[in-house]
Structure formats: structure tokens, C-alpha cells
Motif scaffolding. Structure first.
Motif, short mmCIF file in Angstrom:
data_model
loop_
_atom_site.label_atom_id
_atom_site.label_comp_id
_atom_site.label_asym_id
_atom_site.label_seq_id
_atom_site.Cartn_x
_atom_site.Cartn_y
_atom_site.Cartn_z
N LEU A 116 -6.14 14.30 13.10
CA LEU A 116 -5.58 16.26 13.29
C LEU A 116 -5.93 15.61 15.51
CD1 LEU A 116 -8.34 17.87 11.49
CD2 LEU A 116 -5.66 17.18 11.35
N GLN A 136 -6.92 21.31 16.00
CA GLN A 136 -7.23 21.33 14.41
C GLN A 136 -7.26 23.36 14.95
OE1 GLN A 136 -11.60 20.46 14.37
NE2 GLN A 136 -11.28 18.26 14.76
N ALA A 137 -7.04 23.66 14.28
CA ALA A 137 -6.83 25.12 13.40
C ALA A 137 -8.90 25.86 13.61
CB ALA A 137 -7.26 25.53 12.11
N GLY A 138 -8.34 26.57 14.62
CA GLY A 138 -9.52 26.78 15.19
C GLY A 138 -9.98 26.55 16.46
N ASN A 139 -9.50 25.74 16.92
CA ASN A 139 -9.84 24.80 18.60
C ASN A 139 -8.33 25.65 19.17
OD1 ASN A 139 -11.83 24.07 17.50
ND2 ASN A 139 -10.90 22.14 18.07
N TYR A 168 0.95 21.92 10.73
CA TYR A 168 0.87 22.98 9.57
C TYR A 168 -0.04 24.34 9.40
CZ TYR A 168 -2.60 19.39 8.41
OH TYR A 168 -3.87 18.82 8.57
N LEU A 185 -2.68 26.53 7.00
CA LEU A 185 -3.36 26.20 5.62
C LEU A 185 -3.00 27.65 4.69
CD1 LEU A 185 -6.93 24.00 5.47
CD2 LEU A 185 -4.10 23.37 5.40
N PRO A 235 -7.69 30.58 19.39
CA PRO A 235 -7.88 29.75 19.11
C PRO A 235 -7.15 29.16 18.25
CG PRO A 235 -10.48 30.68 18.69
CD PRO A 235 -9.25 31.45 19.36
N ASP A 255 -4.40 28.93 15.10
CA ASP A 255 -4.00 29.14 13.73
C ASP A 255 -3.89 28.20 12.32
OD1 ASP A 255 -4.42 31.67 13.58
OD2 ASP A 255 -2.93 32.49 13.53
N PHE A 309 -2.43 23.46 12.39
CA PHE A 309 -3.18 22.50 12.29
C PHE A 309 -2.13 21.35 13.09
CE2 PHE A 309 -6.33 23.57 9.68
CZ PHE A 309 -7.49 22.52 10.17
#
Lengths: 192, 194
Positions: B40, B43-46, B62, B64, B93, B95, B97
Motif C-alpha cells: 500500500l 492508506q485510506a485514513g492517512n 480504489y 471501499l 485523510p 478516502d 487507497f
């Protein structure tokens, strides 16, 4: 109960949300994180300490399981959770902003913090312990993406009545943390 | 930075004319980042820390859906930009990846260095205008294709347009990008000539 298929990406995303939320809490005044809604309830630091105690019971088991897994060349895993484990996991998962199946905390999971003596130094220690433990969990989930999830299942922290494969343990710990993030939201609302 | 990498960057920022001094200023902040297959990148959230130009490999962007399934928004490949651009610009952050589908080499620049290129060199604004126009048109064409073409037409259009590197990535990513089930993609691959 519908089937539950879990993936590391979904877990990483949710864990990042938790880590971001706790980082925000870290910047809040001492009074906010040490004030409980009632004398019998936990404050935010106690909730976080409880989460650190819970995860630390799993860390050696997770590391042992990692010593047994082998590399995968088929991309990251998706895992169908077994029925009994699914029941246990769903018991932890918050439903929206609600915490179903409220339960009494076992003695060994209780945060041994004295709310009267919580100062800035202890606050820092609680946050550091939490962030360290959950960053470690994230590192394990990220690392698992390129491994086959085949190993001897290990006992949960409540004993061999519940045994987990790594993806199930990750999901359980995440749902448990998400449940307590809802509790933290409730504590914050009680202060407004 | 080696010559191949600096040529890759100058080619990506075509239209920007540099003096020798400006070129040194432009090339200095870029660093080489390598990722193994399946790693990765973001990352989603970072928060996305860098803007990338791809040297090697294919990457998938992508998110989720509510069931936790991957929905592929796009790919990057040699010569194209990469990264989670909205998070990079807003420093919020992500959304989405960004994953290396093949062993990957990227040239990356931090946000502050990226912005300083625009501040110090007016040609980057011209480049930015063309770059964002290209991105916008690309997204518009894709939206029209998704809304108006059949699965078979989407498959043929995509296979005719996409670079060779993309044709060897796992089918599930291509199927998701084309908004079809992997089984449908597999059937089309077997039965449709393009």
C-alpha cells in the motif's frame, strides 16, 4: 446471521479512523479526558487504558501466529469468519452510535488508573501506550496482506472457548475499539 | 538523481522551459520511492504526503464500498501521475487507497516543494492548467462511458485505449474499474476481439 467476509484493507481504513480520532483526543484539555459522566463510569483515559490492556493480551498470540504463516503470492487475503467467531465479533461491533450487549468488564481488563491523581504526565503515558499498541496492530494487519492466513488458531483473551485466526482476532480487536470509540463520544456529549 | 529519472520528470512537465539554474531547483526536491507488489503506497485514513510521477509498475487507486469491497477509480503506470491528489492538496485523510499492483518505482515530491515550484516558476501554472484540463476531460469521458456504454462496449473501448502494462494486472481490478463482475470481464476477455 449473514456471512461476514473481512479484508485487511477495510480493517486498515477503520483502524486509521480510530488512530486519527485518538490523536485528536490527545490535543484536548486534561479536564476533558479525565472527567467521567458519573462516579461509576470511566473517563476517556480509562477507556483508552482498557483498550491498551485488551490488545496487549493479544500481541504475543498474534506474534506467535505470525511465526507460523507463510508468504502468499495471490494478493491480499479476504477471510470468511466462522459462525461462532462471527457471533462473538458482532457482539462487540457497535450498531451505529449504539453499543449493544452491554457487559460488565472482567477484573483483568479494568484500567487501574486513579481518576483523582491523573495528571499531564499520566495522560501522556496513556496516549503513548494506546498509540503504540494500535500502531503495532496496524503494522501486523498491513504485514498480513502478503501472507497466507494458515496457522494454528489461538485462544482469545477470555480463554479457549473462543479461538481466533489472525483475521478474526484483528476484526474482534477493531470492533472492540470501535465500540469504545462510541463510548468516548458519549462521554464527550455528556460534557457539553 | 540519474539521467533517466530527470528525463522522465522533464518529459512529464513538458511545456515548462528551464534555465540551467531553474532545472537544478526543479529536480532537487524529487526522491525515488520503491514499493513491492501489493504494497500500500497510501492508506485510506492517512494523509497523502507526496505527488508522484511513475517510473515503473502499475498502481490502482480504489476505495471501499459499504460492504468493504474494492471499487477501482483508476490506475497509474509509467509516465503518468500518481498519488491521492485530493488528500495531497487538502491535507485531509484520504478516502482512497493507492496500491502497487506490480513492483513500483515512483518519483515523489512533498506538498511544500510541489507548491514552491508554482511559486518560483510561472511556467508551472501553464503546465497546471493543461494538466488539470486533461484530468478533468479524462474523468468526464469515463463518466460518459460508464453511463452510456454496455459492458461489452466499455470493455472494448478500454482495451483499445489502455497501455499494455494494464492488460496484465489481476482481472478483478480491471473488472471493478469497468463496473462489471469479474465473471463478466472474464467472459468478455474470452469471447470479444478488440
Amino acid at each position: 446471521m449473514p456471512k461476514l467476509v473481512i479484508t485487511p484493507e477495510h480493517q486498515i481504513q477503520r483502524l486509521n479512523q480510530i488512530l486519527n480520532k485518538v490523536s485528536e483526543l490527545q490535543g484536548m484539555p486534561l479536564e476533558t479526558v479525565t472527567k467521567a459522566p458519573s462516579p461509576k463510569s470511566w473517563n476517556i483515559l480509562e477507556v483508552l487504558e482498557h483498550l491498551s490492556i485488551a490488545i496487549d493480551l493479544y500481541t504475543p498470540k498474534i506474534e506467535q501466529a505470525f511465526s507460523e504463516v507463510t508468504p502468499s503470492d495471490t494478493g491480499s487475503w479476504s477471510f470468511k469468519v466462522r459462525p461462532w467467531q462471527r457471533f462473538v465479533i458482532e457482539g462487540q461491533r457497535p450498531k451505529g452510535k449504539k453499543r449493544p450487549f452491554k457487559m460488565k468488564t472482567l477484573k483483568r481488563f479494568e484500567p487501574l488508573l486513579d481518576p483523582e491523581t491523573l495528571d499531564a504526565q499520566k495522560r501522556s503515558a496513556v496516549f503513548e501506550r494506546f498509540l503504540h499498541s494500535y500502531q503495532d496492530l496496524k503494522a501486523h494487519i498491513v504485514s498480513s496482506r502478503t501472507k497466507q492466513m494458515r496457522h494454528r488458531p489461538f485462544s482469545s483473551a477470555i480463554g479457549p472457548i473462543v479461538k481466533f485466526y489472525l483475521p478474526e482476532a484483528f476484526e474482534f480487536l477493531l470492533c472492540h475499539a470501535e465500540r469504545h470509540m462510541v463510548q468516548i463520544d458519549e462521554i464527550l456529549v455528556s460534557q457539553t | 538523481m540519474d539521467v533517466a529519472h530527470s528525463d522522465r520528470l522533464k518529459s512529464f512537465f513538458k511545456g515548462v522551459a528551464f534555465s540551467e539554474q531553474q532545472e537544478a531547483f526543479f529536480l532537487k526536491p524529487w526522491k525515488v520511492y520503491t514499493f513491492s507488489q501489493s504494497e500500500l503506497i497510501t492508506q485510506a485514513g492517512n494523509i497523502e504526503r507526496r505527488f508522484y510521477v511513475v517510473v515503473a509498475g502499475v498502481q490502482a487507486l480504489y476505495l471501499l464500498n459499504k460492504n468493504g469491497e474494492k471499487v477501482v477509480l483508476g490506475f497509474s503506470y509509467p509516465g503518468s501521475p500518481s498519488g491521492v491528489f485530493d488528500s495531497f492538496i487538502d491535507q485531509k485523510p484520504s478516502d482512497t487507497f493507492l496500491e502497487a499492483l506490480k513492483p513500483t518505482i515512483l518519483l515523489g515530491i512533498s506538498r511544500s516543494d510541489y507548491l514552491s515550484l508554482f511559486e518560483n516558476h510561472p511556467d508551472f501554472h501553464k503546465w497546471g492548467h493543461l494538466f488539470f484540463r486533461e484530468i478533468l476531460f479524462g474523468r468526464l469521458f469515463r463518466e460518459v462511458e460508464l453511463l452510456t456504454l454496455s459492458a461489452k462496449e466499455r470493455y472494448v473501448t478500454f482495451m483499445n485505449r489502455c497501455p499494455e502494462e494494464l492488460k496484465v494486472i489481476p482481472q478483478k481490478y480491471l473488472a471493478s474499474y469497468l463496473n462489471m463482475k469479474p465473471e463478466t470481464f472474464s467472459r468478455l476477455r474470452r469471447s470479444v476481439q478488440y
